[in-house]
Enzyme design. Structure first.
Site, PDB file in Angstrom:
ATOM      1  N   GLY A 249      25.135  32.953  27.305  1.00  0.00           N
ATOM      2  CA  GLY A 249      25.853  31.726  27.619  1.00  0.00           C
ATOM      3  C   GLY A 249      27.130  31.524  26.846  1.00  0.00           C
ATOM      4  O   GLY A 249      27.690  30.421  26.834  1.00  0.00           O
ATOM      5  N   GLU A 291      21.724  38.002  25.362  1.00  0.00           N
ATOM      6  CA  GLU A 291      21.938  38.372  26.764  1.00  0.00           C
ATOM      7  C   GLU A 291      23.333  38.023  27.274  1.00  0.00           C
ATOM      8  O   GLU A 291      23.490  37.168  28.146  1.00  0.00           O
ATOM      9  CB  GLU A 291      20.910  37.662  27.659  1.00  0.00           C
ATOM     10  CG  GLU A 291      19.509  38.153  27.525  1.00  0.00           C
ATOM     11  CD  GLU A 291      18.533  37.286  28.299  1.00  0.00           C
ATOM     12  OE1 GLU A 291      17.348  37.588  28.261  1.00  0.00           O
ATOM     13  OE2 GLU A 291      18.970  36.290  28.923  1.00  0.00           O
ATOM     14  N   PRO A 292      24.371  38.643  26.767  1.00  0.00           N
ATOM     15  CA  PRO A 292      25.698  38.385  27.333  1.00  0.00           C
ATOM     16  C   PRO A 292      25.819  38.997  28.721  1.00  0.00           C
ATOM     17  O   PRO A 292      25.390  40.128  28.968  1.00  0.00           O
ATOM     18  CB  PRO A 292      26.637  39.087  26.338  1.00  0.00           C
ATOM     19  CG  PRO A 292      25.803  40.187  25.757  1.00  0.00           C
ATOM     20  CD  PRO A 292      24.398  39.642  25.687  1.00  0.00           C
ATOM     21  N   ARG A 294      28.369  37.163  31.509  1.00  0.00           N
ATOM     22  CA  ARG A 294      29.721  36.701  31.813  1.00  0.00           C
ATOM     23  C   ARG A 294      30.725  37.178  30.764  1.00  0.00           C
ATOM     24  O   ARG A 294      31.825  37.620  31.091  1.00  0.00           O
ATOM     25  CB  ARG A 294      29.724  35.167  31.875  1.00  0.00           C
ATOM     26  CG  ARG A 294      31.050  34.558  32.322  1.00  0.00           C
ATOM     27  CD  ARG A 294      31.084  33.056  32.007  1.00  0.00           C
ATOM     28  NE  ARG A 294      29.892  32.359  32.418  1.00  0.00           N
ATOM     29  CZ  ARG A 294      29.776  31.595  33.502  1.00  0.00           C
ATOM     30  NH1 ARG A 294      30.827  31.437  34.300  1.00  0.00           N
ATOM     31  NH2 ARG A 294      28.657  30.977  33.784  1.00  0.00           N
ATOM     32  N   ARG A 331      32.950  29.994  43.753  1.00  0.00           N
ATOM     33  CA  ARG A 331      32.710  29.179  42.566  1.00  0.00           C
ATOM     34  C   ARG A 331      33.509  27.877  42.554  1.00  0.00           C
ATOM     35  O   ARG A 331      33.036  26.867  42.029  1.00  0.00           O
ATOM     36  CB  ARG A 331      32.975  29.992  41.299  1.00  0.00           C
ATOM     37  CG  ARG A 331      32.005  31.164  41.134  1.00  0.00           C
ATOM     38  CD  ARG A 331      32.176  31.881  39.796  1.00  0.00           C
ATOM     39  NE  ARG A 331      31.803  31.033  38.681  1.00  0.00           N
ATOM     40  CZ  ARG A 331      32.648  30.482  37.831  1.00  0.00           C
ATOM     41  NH1 ARG A 331      33.972  30.665  37.970  1.00  0.00           N
ATOM     42  NH2 ARG A 331      32.224  29.729  36.841  1.00  0.00           N
ATOM     43  N   TYR A 335      31.437  24.407  42.241  1.00  0.00           N
ATOM     44  CA  TYR A 335      31.540  23.506  41.096  1.00  0.00           C
ATOM     45  C   TYR A 335      32.930  23.457  40.478  1.00  0.00           C
ATOM     46  O   TYR A 335      33.076  23.332  39.256  1.00  0.00           O
ATOM     47  CB  TYR A 335      30.494  23.802  40.016  1.00  0.00           C
ATOM     48  CG  TYR A 335      30.033  25.229  39.862  1.00  0.00           C
ATOM     49  CD1 TYR A 335      28.747  25.579  40.268  1.00  0.00           C
ATOM     50  CD2 TYR A 335      30.839  26.213  39.309  1.00  0.00           C
ATOM     51  CE1 TYR A 335      28.296  26.874  40.118  1.00  0.00           C
ATOM     52  CE2 TYR A 335      30.393  27.508  39.158  1.00  0.00           C
ATOM     53  CZ  TYR A 335      29.101  27.834  39.568  1.00  0.00           C
ATOM     54  OH  TYR A 335      28.645  29.135  39.424  1.00  0.00           O
ATOM     55  N   CYS A 362      36.620  29.033  57.810  1.00  0.00           N
ATOM     56  CA  CYS A 362      36.717  27.844  58.648  1.00  0.00           C
ATOM     57  C   CYS A 362      35.959  26.691  57.988  1.00  0.00           C
ATOM     58  O   CYS A 362      34.938  26.211  58.479  1.00  0.00           O
ATOM     59  CB  CYS A 362      36.152  28.152  60.039  1.00  0.00           C
ATOM     60  SG  CYS A 362      36.539  26.891  61.270  1.00  0.00           S
ATOM     61  N   GLU A 363      36.452  26.272  56.836  1.00  0.00           N
ATOM     62  CA  GLU A 363      35.873  25.181  56.038  1.00  0.00           C
ATOM     63  C   GLU A 363      37.013  24.489  55.314  1.00  0.00           C
ATOM     64  O   GLU A 363      37.817  25.147  54.648  1.00  0.00           O
ATOM     65  CB  GLU A 363      34.889  25.721  54.986  1.00  0.00           C
ATOM     66  CG  GLU A 363      33.608  26.286  55.527  1.00  0.00           C
ATOM     67  CD  GLU A 363      32.601  25.213  55.890  1.00  0.00           C
ATOM     68  OE1 GLU A 363      32.806  24.045  55.488  1.00  0.00           O
ATOM     69  OE2 GLU A 363      31.625  25.549  56.576  1.00  0.00           O
TER      70      GLU A 363
END
Length: 432
Positions: A249, A291-292, A294, A331, A335, A362-363
């Site tokens: 994280g 646990e890297p 990202r 992404r 968010y 188409c959004e």
């Protein structure tokens, strides 16, 4: 302007990554295009490995959380650098094994592993299955008894820590779908059940408090809380565990202003807390995992697009359309993630044009960034979006029957394809 040392500008005024001209990469491989810097990935892996040598005398290992970006080549690279691998599905496990990763160095997470996935993990000889709930514990016990084996497990614990991050990526507090809670005694009762199992060997504990965290304090607190529980298991149940996984994280840079803490600083502060707690409890320092995911691949990646239609709505905004969108980077739609955007063929020009980067889906919500400053765009320019190495390809889809772009790895000025781009034929391959 840049979020990583792997980026630069050449004599043409073009953005480069690991010595490769991004405009030339776009011409050679087409757009949309994911590009990853092997130099940067290996550098970060070595920084983590060096930190374990310095702060734990080598008594620990980083696991690459492959959900951030999973393919055979990335599995090969991180394991060559001495990292173990974290997987969360049968598909990620299959990919790791197909890449030649030793199953003993694979850790299998997940909150609802299927019977098929558990059987696959046992048959493959996965080194550590991280148990999320009691039903899973008893399924593993039953399968292990049937196969005549004893399976090594860890238990995922919720340490009750709010890491002050986005609510969608906060996983350490009691109201989470992951793991066993400490606050209500659930975790201790689960450990007692695990210790009583005949075909399961509890060897460690695991926690993960969230993602994209810029503050060191929550990691330090998590280590203290987990070691207190680790000691409780030792003193009250007489069970000596061998390892403690403190999760990942660690925050990374999406924008130049992001206050990312150097990984070595996290490691230093947490190590001090670990050693102090073990000294207080009179126990040996456990083997430490982190646990890297990202932080290993995010800043090492960018995505290249060709600018298409430019639509200005007077006194409202200017939409700059690209040949990608939420299907290969969801992404922002999910968010509102920040990104650094720039025109790769005009990097030396002022970034004073306010644009909303629009995808081709188409959004109406298919956007990459809103009201971001870039160099003045023209049709045919190459737009680069930085820090897309994590959770972009992994979360990509075929929405609107778009094809996933290829992934190119660059190193020392050379490039190679590590994931082929999809074709229209691929889109209908499983249709009947």
């Amino acid at each position: 302007m840049f979020v990583s040392d792997c980026y630069n500008v050449n004599e043409k005024g073009h953005l480069t990554i690991s010595g490769c001209d991004t405009v030339e990469l776009a011409e050679k491989y087409g757009t949309a295009l994911y590009v990853m810097s092997e130099d940067e990935i290996r550098s970060v892996c070595r920084r983590y490995k060096s930190s374990f040598e310095r702060h734990y005398n080598g008594n620990g290992t980083a696991l690459y959380a492959s959900k951030a970006f999973c393919c055979k080549e990335i599995c090969r690279i991180v394991t060559e650098e001495g990292l173990d691998l974290d997987v969360v599905s049968g598909g990620e496990l299959y990919t790791a094994l197909a890449a030649g990763v030793d199953a003993k160095h694979i850790h299998f997470h997940g909150n609802n592993k299927t019977m098929q996935e558990l059987c696959y993990a046992l048959e493959s000889g996965v080194g550590d299955i991280v148990v999320d709930n009691l039903n899973e514990l008893h399924r593993i016990e039953k399968l292990s008894a049937e196969k005549g084996v004893v399976t090594s497990i860890s238990m995922r614990i919720k340490p009750g820590i709010d890491a002050h991050t986005h609510e969608f990526i906060r996983t350490g507090q009691i109201d989470s779908k992951f793991g066993f809670a400490l606050e209500n005694g659930e975790a201790f009762e689960a450990v007692k059940e695990a210790v009583a199992c005949e075909n399961v060997e509890l060897i460690g504990l695991h926690c993960h408090i969230g993602s994209q965290i810029f503050d060191k304090a929550p990691f330090v607190l998590a280590a203290q809380v987990m070691l207190k529980f680790y000691n409780k298991i030792h003193t009250e149940l007489g069970k000596t565990l061998t390892h403690l996984n403190l999760g990942g994280g660690f925050g990374v840079k999406y924008k130049e202003a992001d206050a990312a803490v150097p990984y070595e600083d996290y490691m230093s502060d947490v190590s001090e807390a670990v050693h102090a707690a073990c000294k207080e409890y009179g126990i040996q320092v456990p083997y430490i995992y982190i646990e890297p995911g990202r932080s290993i691949v995010c800043e090492a990646g960018l995505t290249l697009y060709t600018v298409g239609d430019i639509k200005t709505i007077p006194n409202v905004r200017t939409y700059v359309a690209i040949d990608g969108g939420m299907y290969e980077n969801p992404r922002y739609a999910l968010y509102q993630s920040d990104y650094t955007c720039l025109i790769a063929n005009k990097v030396n020009e002022p970034a004073d044009f306010t644009a909303t980067i629009a995808g081709k889906c188409c959004e109406s919500g298919d956007l990459i960034q809103e009201n971001t400053l870039i160099q003045k765009p023209e049709v045919g320019d190459i737009l680069a979006v930085l820090s897309t190495g994590a959770y972009n390809y992994s979360m990509a889809s075929n929405y609107n029957r778009n094809t996933r772009p290829p992934v190119v790895m660059v190193r020392g000025g050379e490039s190679r394809v590590i994931i082929k781009g999809e074709t229209y034929e691929d889109l209908v391959r499983n249709d009947v």
